[in-house]
Design an enzyme around this catalytic site. Structure first.
Site, PDB file in Angstrom:
ATOM      1  CG  ASP A  92      34.797  32.992  39.342  1.00 15.01           C
ATOM      2  OD1 ASP A  92      35.355  33.897  38.686  1.00 15.01           O
ATOM      3  OD2 ASP A  92      35.409  32.236  40.113  1.00 15.01           O
TER       4      ASP A  92
ATOM      5  CD  GLU B 108      37.083  28.510  35.592  1.00 17.76           C
ATOM      6  OE1 GLU B 108      36.561  29.430  36.233  1.00 17.76           O
ATOM      7  OE2 GLU B 108      38.288  28.490  35.312  1.00 17.76           O
TER       8      GLU B 108
ATOM      9  CD  GLU C 280      35.419  36.594  42.855  1.00 18.88           C
ATOM     10  OE1 GLU C 280      35.200  36.388  44.071  1.00 18.88           O
ATOM     11  OE2 GLU C 280      36.039  37.593  42.439  1.00 18.88           O
TER      12      GLU C 280
ATOM     13  CG  HIS D  22      43.131  39.577  42.416  1.00 16.47           C
ATOM     14  ND1 HIS D  22      41.767  39.448  42.316  1.00 16.47           N
ATOM     15  CD2 HIS D  22      43.640  38.463  41.847  1.00 16.47           C
ATOM     16  CE1 HIS D  22      41.469  38.319  41.706  1.00 16.47           C
ATOM     17  NE2 HIS D  22      42.588  37.686  41.417  1.00 16.47           N
TER      18      HIS D  22
ATOM     19  NE  ARG E  89      34.636  43.506  45.041  1.00 18.28           N
ATOM     20  CZ  ARG E  89      35.032  43.749  43.803  1.00 18.28           C
ATOM     21  NH1 ARG E  89      35.758  42.867  43.162  1.00 18.28           N
ATOM     22  NH2 ARG E  89      34.731  44.879  43.210  1.00 18.28           N
TER      23      ARG E  89
ATOM     24  CG  HIS F  86      44.351  43.376  40.474  1.00 24.96           C
ATOM     25  ND1 HIS F  86      43.534  44.476  40.388  1.00 24.96           N
ATOM     26  CD2 HIS F  86      43.662  42.350  39.927  1.00 24.96           C
ATOM     27  CE1 HIS F  86      42.397  44.117  39.804  1.00 24.96           C
ATOM     28  NE2 HIS F  86      42.457  42.826  39.519  1.00 24.96           N
TER      29      HIS F  86
HETATM   30  C1  UD1 Z   1      37.647  41.038  38.960  1.00 26.29           C
HETATM   31  C2  UD1 Z   1      36.678  39.888  39.226  1.00 26.29           C
HETATM   32  C3  UD1 Z   1      37.396  38.742  39.900  1.00 26.29           C
HETATM   33  C4  UD1 Z   1      38.630  38.323  39.143  1.00 26.29           C
HETATM   34  C5  UD1 Z   1      39.505  39.527  38.871  1.00 26.29           C
HETATM   35  C6  UD1 Z   1      40.635  39.130  37.973  1.00 26.29           C
HETATM   36  C7  UD1 Z   1      34.339  40.455  39.725  1.00 26.29           C
HETATM   37  C8  UD1 Z   1      33.387  40.957  40.738  1.00 26.29           C
HETATM   38  N1  UD1 Z   1      35.626  40.358  40.118  1.00 26.29           N
HETATM   39  O1  UD1 Z   1      38.061  41.524  40.224  1.00 26.29           O
HETATM   40  O2  UD1 Z   1      36.519  37.641  39.992  1.00 26.29           O
HETATM   41  O3  UD1 Z   1      39.332  37.384  39.906  1.00 26.29           O
HETATM   42  O4  UD1 Z   1      38.738  40.554  38.212  1.00 26.29           O
HETATM   43  O5  UD1 Z   1      41.669  40.059  37.977  1.00 26.29           O
HETATM   44  O6  UD1 Z   1      33.971  40.175  38.614  1.00 26.29           O
HETATM   45  N2  UD1 Z   1      41.408  48.235  37.410  1.00 26.29           N
HETATM   46  C9  UD1 Z   1      42.090  49.049  36.524  1.00 26.29           C
HETATM   47  N3  UD1 Z   1      42.452  48.539  35.300  1.00 26.29           N
HETATM   48  C10 UD1 Z   1      42.187  47.251  34.938  1.00 26.29           C
HETATM   49  C11 UD1 Z   1      41.509  46.425  35.859  1.00 26.29           C
HETATM   50  C12 UD1 Z   1      41.113  46.926  37.077  1.00 26.29           C
HETATM   51  O7  UD1 Z   1      42.344  50.213  36.799  1.00 26.29           O
HETATM   52  O8  UD1 Z   1      42.537  46.850  33.833  1.00 26.29           O
HETATM   53  C13 UD1 Z   1      41.012  48.784  38.734  1.00 26.29           C
HETATM   54  C14 UD1 Z   1      39.849  49.791  38.639  1.00 26.29           C
HETATM   55  O9  UD1 Z   1      40.030  50.791  39.592  1.00 26.29           O
HETATM   56  C15 UD1 Z   1      38.638  48.921  39.011  1.00 26.29           C
HETATM   57  C16 UD1 Z   1      39.263  48.021  40.058  1.00 26.29           C
HETATM   58  O10 UD1 Z   1      40.575  47.721  39.573  1.00 26.29           O
HETATM   59  O11 UD1 Z   1      37.561  49.697  39.499  1.00 26.29           O
HETATM   60  C17 UD1 Z   1      38.532  46.732  40.352  1.00 26.29           C
HETATM   61  O12 UD1 Z   1      38.176  46.011  39.195  1.00 26.29           O
HETATM   62  P1  UD1 Z   1      36.963  44.933  39.285  1.00 26.29           P
HETATM   63  O13 UD1 Z   1      36.813  44.245  37.973  1.00 26.29           O
HETATM   64  O14 UD1 Z   1      35.766  45.573  39.872  1.00 26.29           O
HETATM   65  O15 UD1 Z   1      37.443  43.907  40.380  1.00 26.29           O
HETATM   66  P2  UD1 Z   1      38.708  42.945  40.435  1.00 26.29           P
HETATM   67  O16 UD1 Z   1      39.168  42.955  41.838  1.00 26.29           O
HETATM   68  O17 UD1 Z   1      39.626  43.284  39.341  1.00 26.29           O
HETATM   69  N1  UDP Z   2      48.292  37.007  35.069  1.00 22.83           N
HETATM   70  C1  UDP Z   2      48.929  37.851  34.148  1.00 22.83           C
HETATM   71  N2  UDP Z   2      49.704  38.883  34.630  1.00 22.83           N
HETATM   72  C2  UDP Z   2      49.892  39.098  35.956  1.00 22.83           C
HETATM   73  C3  UDP Z   2      49.214  38.241  36.879  1.00 22.83           C
HETATM   74  C4  UDP Z   2      48.423  37.214  36.391  1.00 22.83           C
HETATM   75  O1  UDP Z   2      48.789  37.688  32.946  1.00 22.83           O
HETATM   76  O2  UDP Z   2      50.619  40.033  36.317  1.00 22.83           O
HETATM   77  C5  UDP Z   2      47.437  35.917  34.542  1.00 22.83           C
HETATM   78  C6  UDP Z   2      47.621  34.542  35.161  1.00 22.83           C
HETATM   79  O3  UDP Z   2      48.596  33.784  34.466  1.00 22.83           O
HETATM   80  C7  UDP Z   2      46.246  33.932  35.049  1.00 22.83           C
HETATM   81  C8  UDP Z   2      45.331  35.103  35.127  1.00 22.83           C
HETATM   82  O4  UDP Z   2      46.113  36.258  34.859  1.00 22.83           O
HETATM   83  O5  UDP Z   2      46.034  33.327  33.791  1.00 22.83           O
HETATM   84  C9  UDP Z   2      44.711  35.169  36.486  1.00 22.83           C
HETATM   85  O6  UDP Z   2      44.094  36.394  36.668  1.00 22.83           O
HETATM   86  P1  UDP Z   2      43.716  36.939  38.088  1.00 22.83           P
HETATM   87  O7  UDP Z   2      44.627  36.380  39.119  1.00 22.83           O
HETATM   88  O8  UDP Z   2      43.640  38.415  37.936  1.00 22.83           O
HETATM   89  O9  UDP Z   2      42.223  36.402  38.254  1.00 22.83           O
HETATM   90  P2  UDP Z   2      41.581  35.057  38.819  1.00 22.83           P
HETATM   91  O10 UDP Z   2      42.129  33.915  38.047  1.00 22.83           O
HETATM   92  O11 UDP Z   2      41.896  35.010  40.276  1.00 22.83           O
HETATM   93  O12 UDP Z   2      40.127  35.254  38.586  1.00 22.83           O
END
Ligand code: UD1
Ligand code: UDP
Length: 370
Positions: free
Chosen positions: A93, A115, A129, A206, A208, A239
């Site tokens: 998602d 999924e 999502e 994490h 939103r 995160h």
């Molecule tokens: C995204 C997904 C969410 C998922 C989550 C898993 C969308 C809209 N959201 O949310 O569904 O649950 O990932 O973790 O697709 N950032 C870094 N380094 C990284 C990753 C993120 O610096 O490796 C920071 C950046 O500032 C980035 C911000 O996190 O702009 C947000 O990342 P983004 O992918 O937009 O949203 P998530 O909250 O991570």
């Molecule tokens: N995870 C990880 N390191 C962390 C936190 C989570 O590898 O510090 C793994 C966790 O086991 C799971 C996945 O990341 O498989 C979940 O990711 P996240 O919670 O970011 O996203 P969501 O599943 O909510 O989309």
């Protein structure tokens, strides 16, 4: 065939699929990453030994949903034009996934949704999502539902039954594989957590819809639990999003028994889950994985698209009210019967063979259509 990933959970759940497809000579499988995440994506790709064939590298600090959508769509459009494929696959998602489906549709390429069928039927929870996966469904030609509940959701939305297969969740393939690998903790914070003799509470947050005040409620609840249970250690891999870190660090950063760390690599995180006494999380993937290890999990959300863990008694929805979180966690940490009732290993989400099923289904469906 092109498998598309953007975020950490995309990579975790698509890695078993990419490996299964690559075992099969009938497929030539390209791995395309949007780079919606950077470090958190790269960690997972390294662990699973995957090198992208194309990387759009779209991430920017504090990116907006529109920016991710536009940049990923333009990039995927270009790649599919330059190197056409017969099927595009993505999971779950995230915005990368929805955009991969849309890009495939614009090129009239069948899309396979791994999924598929998870729903809360609340447009804004989880945001965005719920709409990402609902908008992906009518585009997809192959729906790989992890559970019967997910299949029922798709049927209710008039997705044809012959396009839905219940495969289990590929995230369970990934977690069982990682848990079976030998592991020696090297990270100092993790070593401290794994050698801690008192209780270990693992927290991740994490989403939103939890940014800002709800996140502060969660952090205050964690702090209250540390005050109440003097033997407890809180492990909080944060995160990378600065919006998330700001709140958690402000409230918990100075507590001597709160270990605020960088996101853990997937293997250390899985071992942390196995050692934890209690898991508090708003994550989707963690809700699926924790029950596999018999770890009670309190879900920091008002609704969940993963009701199976709750029905199995392994997870409880507690929302983001500080007092409620503290009360539920306290009950589990003080009442052995309540704890034992939740601490039974169950695997409602899969048996570890989902990726092979997806490969076999694709093989059959693609050979029929030729
Ligand atoms: C995204 C997904 C969410 C998922 C989550 C898993 C969308 C809209 N959201 O949310 O569904 O649950 O990932 O973790 O697709 N950032 C870094 N380094 C990284 C990753 C993120 O610096 O490796 C920071 C950046 O500032 C980035 C911000 O996190 O702009 C947000 O990342 P983004 O992918 O937009 O949203 P998530 O909250 O991570
Ligand atoms: N995870 C990880 N390191 C962390 C936190 C989570 O590898 O510090 C793994 C966790 O086991 C799971 C996945 O990341 O498989 C979940 O990711 P996240 O919670 O970011 O996203 P969501 O599943 O909510 O989309």
């Amino acid at each position: 065939m092109a498998a598309v990933c953007g975020t950490r959970p995309d990579a975790i759940k698509m890695a078993p699929v990419v490996h299964a497809l690559r075992q099969c000579e009938a497929f030539e499988t390209r791995l395309i990453v949007t780079g919606q995440h950077r470090e958190m994506l790269d960690q997972v790709l390294r662990l699973f030994g995957l090198t992208p064939d194309a990387d759009l590298n779209i991430m920017t600090a504090q990116q907006t949903l529109t920016e991710i959508t536009v940049r990923a769509l333009e990039g995927l459009d270009r790649l599919l034009r330059e190197s056409p494929v017969d099927v595009v696959l993505a999971q779950g998602d995230t915005t990368t996934t929805f955009v991969a489906a849309l890009a495939a549709f614009y090129h009239r390429i069948p899309f396979g949704h791994v999924e598929a069928g998870l729903r809360t039927y609340d447009k804004y929870q989880p945001f965005p999502e719920e709409m990402n996966r609902r908008l992906t469904a009518p585009i997809a030609s192959f729906h790989f539902a992890p559970t019967q509940t997910a299949r029922q959701n798709l049927l209710q939305e008039h997705i044809p039954a012959e396009q839905i297969w219940v495969t289990g969740n590929t995230g369970i393939d990934a977690v069982l594989w990682v848990a079976s690998q030998p592991y020696e903790p090297t990270d100092p914070a993790l070593r401290r957590a794994l050698h801690h003799t008192g209780r270990l509470i693992l927290l991740t947050a994490h989403r939103r819809e939890n940014w800002g005040e709800p996140m502060a409620h969660i952090a205050r609840a964690a702090r209250a639990l540390l005050e109440r249970f003097e033997d407890a250690l809180l492990l909080l891999p944060m995160h990378r999003n600065p919006r998330v870190r700001e709140t958690l660090t402000a409230i918990l950063g100075d507590h001597p028994r709160a270990l605020l760390t960088e996101p853990l690599d997937y293997a250390p995180f899985v071992h942390a889950m196995r050692h934890a006494d209690l898991i508090l999380t708003d994550s989707g993937g963690v809700q699926e994985e924790a029950p596999a290890f018999g770890k009670p999990i309190l879900v920091l959300r008002e609704t969940t698209e993963r009701p199976e863990g709750v029905a199995a008694g392994a997870a409880k929805l507690v929302g983001v009210d500080t007092e409620r979180i503290v009360a539920e966690a306290t009950r589990l940490l003080t009442d052995p019967d309540a704890y034992a009732q939740m601490a039974r290993a169950v695997n409602p989400y899969g048996d570890g063979h989902a990726a092979e099923r997806i490969r076999d289904i694709l093989l059959q469906e693609i050979s029929h259509s030729k």
